[in-house]
Design a protein around this motif. Structure first.
Motif, PDB file in Angstrom:
ATOM      1  N   LEU A 228      -2.883   2.349  23.075  1.00  0.00           N
ATOM      2  CA  LEU A 228      -2.727   2.492  24.526  1.00  0.00           C
ATOM      3  C   LEU A 228      -2.452   1.119  25.108  1.00  0.00           C
ATOM      4  CD1 LEU A 228      -5.815   4.797  25.208  1.00  0.00           C
ATOM      5  CD2 LEU A 228      -3.429   5.515  24.907  1.00  0.00           C
TER       6      LEU A 228
ATOM      7  N   LEU B 172      -2.745  -1.427  28.394  1.00  0.00           N
ATOM      8  CA  LEU B 172      -3.342  -1.684  29.703  1.00  0.00           C
ATOM      9  C   LEU B 172      -2.228  -2.215  30.605  1.00  0.00           C
ATOM     10  CD1 LEU B 172      -5.966  -1.768  31.378  1.00  0.00           C
ATOM     11  CD2 LEU B 172      -6.248  -4.137  30.619  1.00  0.00           C
TER      12      LEU B 172
ATOM     13  N   ARG C 147      -4.785   0.536  34.523  1.00  0.00           N
ATOM     14  CA  ARG C 147      -5.094   1.740  33.750  1.00  0.00           C
ATOM     15  C   ARG C 147      -4.479   1.656  32.359  1.00  0.00           C
ATOM     16  NH1 ARG C 147      -4.226   5.926  38.753  1.00  0.00           N
ATOM     17  NH2 ARG C 147      -6.415   6.453  38.903  1.00  0.00           N
ATOM     18  N   TYR C 148      -5.151   2.292  31.395  1.00  0.00           N
ATOM     19  CA  TYR C 148      -4.567   2.475  30.068  1.00  0.00           C
ATOM     20  C   TYR C 148      -3.618   3.658  30.095  1.00  0.00           C
ATOM     21  CZ  TYR C 148      -7.419  -0.914  27.603  1.00  0.00           C
ATOM     22  OH  TYR C 148      -7.975  -2.087  27.156  1.00  0.00           O
ATOM     23  N   ASN C 149      -2.467   3.502  29.429  1.00  0.00           N
ATOM     24  CA  ASN C 149      -1.501   4.593  29.361  1.00  0.00           C
ATOM     25  C   ASN C 149      -0.583   4.367  28.174  1.00  0.00           C
ATOM     26  OD1 ASN C 149      -0.151   6.905  30.091  1.00  0.00           O
ATOM     27  ND2 ASN C 149       0.394   6.210  32.144  1.00  0.00           N
TER      28      ASN C 149
ATOM     29  N   LYS D 129      -3.802  -1.992  22.998  1.00  0.00           N
ATOM     30  CA  LYS D 129      -5.100  -1.956  22.314  1.00  0.00           C
ATOM     31  C   LYS D 129      -5.204  -0.642  21.535  1.00  0.00           C
ATOM     32  CE  LYS D 129      -8.353  -5.157  23.902  1.00  0.00           C
ATOM     33  NZ  LYS D 129      -7.417  -6.289  23.867  1.00  0.00           N
TER      34      LYS D 129
ATOM     35  N   HIS E 221      -7.052   2.470  19.808  1.00  0.00           N
ATOM     36  CA  HIS E 221      -8.209   3.314  20.091  1.00  0.00           C
ATOM     37  C   HIS E 221      -8.310   4.389  19.020  1.00  0.00           C
ATOM     38  CE1 HIS E 221      -7.346   1.465  23.997  1.00  0.00           C
ATOM     39  NE2 HIS E 221      -8.601   1.713  24.325  1.00  0.00           N
TER      40      HIS E 221
ATOM     41  N   MET F 256      -8.081   5.764  32.809  1.00  0.00           N
ATOM     42  CA  MET F 256      -6.706   6.246  32.645  1.00  0.00           C
ATOM     43  C   MET F 256      -6.356   7.112  33.858  1.00  0.00           C
ATOM     44  SD  MET F 256      -7.120   7.155  28.604  1.00  0.00           S
ATOM     45  CE  MET F 256      -5.456   7.693  28.212  1.00  0.00           C
TER      46      MET F 256
END
Ligand code: 6U4
Ligand code: NA
Ligand code: NA
Length: 169
Positions: free
Chosen positions: A22, A24, A33-35, A106, A108, A129
């Protein structure tokens, strides 16, 4: 809604290791937001070409194996534009994801939190998110095709206004 705009959203995934990358978002729409990686489809470009271009621009990786996963439409109360977002996963690529001007990547774990800890990876940070992600990620991670629409309204009672269903893309 008076116009529909095409967007891409791509997630690097290592299925065998239950890992997802994902990003940031460092600036602009959705900052903090993470996406997945993605953006607007430019005139004269196919959606798939846009997906690959944004992936290179934002994560510095080159797609080898990319698959269409689903479609999400996002409407905002104060905007005439309906976002038509094409969601992909990429399972093979060149280079490794790295920080760019727009994104900090990053890894996950796609596993539930308790199991994720055991492999020393954070689990998917739904609280950080877009709120709709929690609705369609279960289908996305299960490799079920999905289509949905989310309307972002001014908060009235703190509830999300959304509808998800299994469906053709
Ligand atoms: P520029 O104008 O070049 O900085 P660009 O990278 O083309 O922007 P951007 O980053 O604004 O486009 O595109 C928005 C991205 O956010 C797309 O990948 C779609 C994604 N997105 C927008 N709303 C979302 C939502 N509610 N849930 C979600 N992703 C969303 O998971
Ligand atoms: Na973008
Ligand atoms: Na762009």
């Amino acid at each position: 809604t008076s116009s529909v705009k095409q967007y891409t959203l791509v997630f690097p995934i290592i299925t065998g290791e239950n890992k997802i990358c994902l990003g940031l978002k460092k600036r602009g729409f959705g900052v903090g937001r993470y996406n997945g990686f993605g953006g607007k489809v430019e005139p004269g470009e196919t959606v798939l070409d846009a997906a690959k271009r944004e992936l290179l621009e934002e994560a510095n990786i080159t797609a080898i194996k990319i698959s269409s996963c689903g479609r999400m439409y996002f409407a905002f109360e104060n905007s005439p534009v309906l976002m038509d977002v094409h969601v992909y996963r990429i399972e093979e690529w060149e280079q490794e994801p790295e920080e760019t001007e727009e994104m900090l990547p990053k890894w996950h774990s796609t596993l539930p939190a308790a199991q994720a800890e055991s492999v020393f990876l954070p689990s998917i940070p739904f609280d950080n998110m877009w709120p709709d992600d929690e609705l369609w990620f279960p289908l996305f991670l299960a490799k079920k095709s999905f289509v949905g629409r989310v309307d972002f309204n001014k908060p009235v009672d703190g509830e999300k206004n959304s509808k998800m269903e299994d469906g053709p893309m």
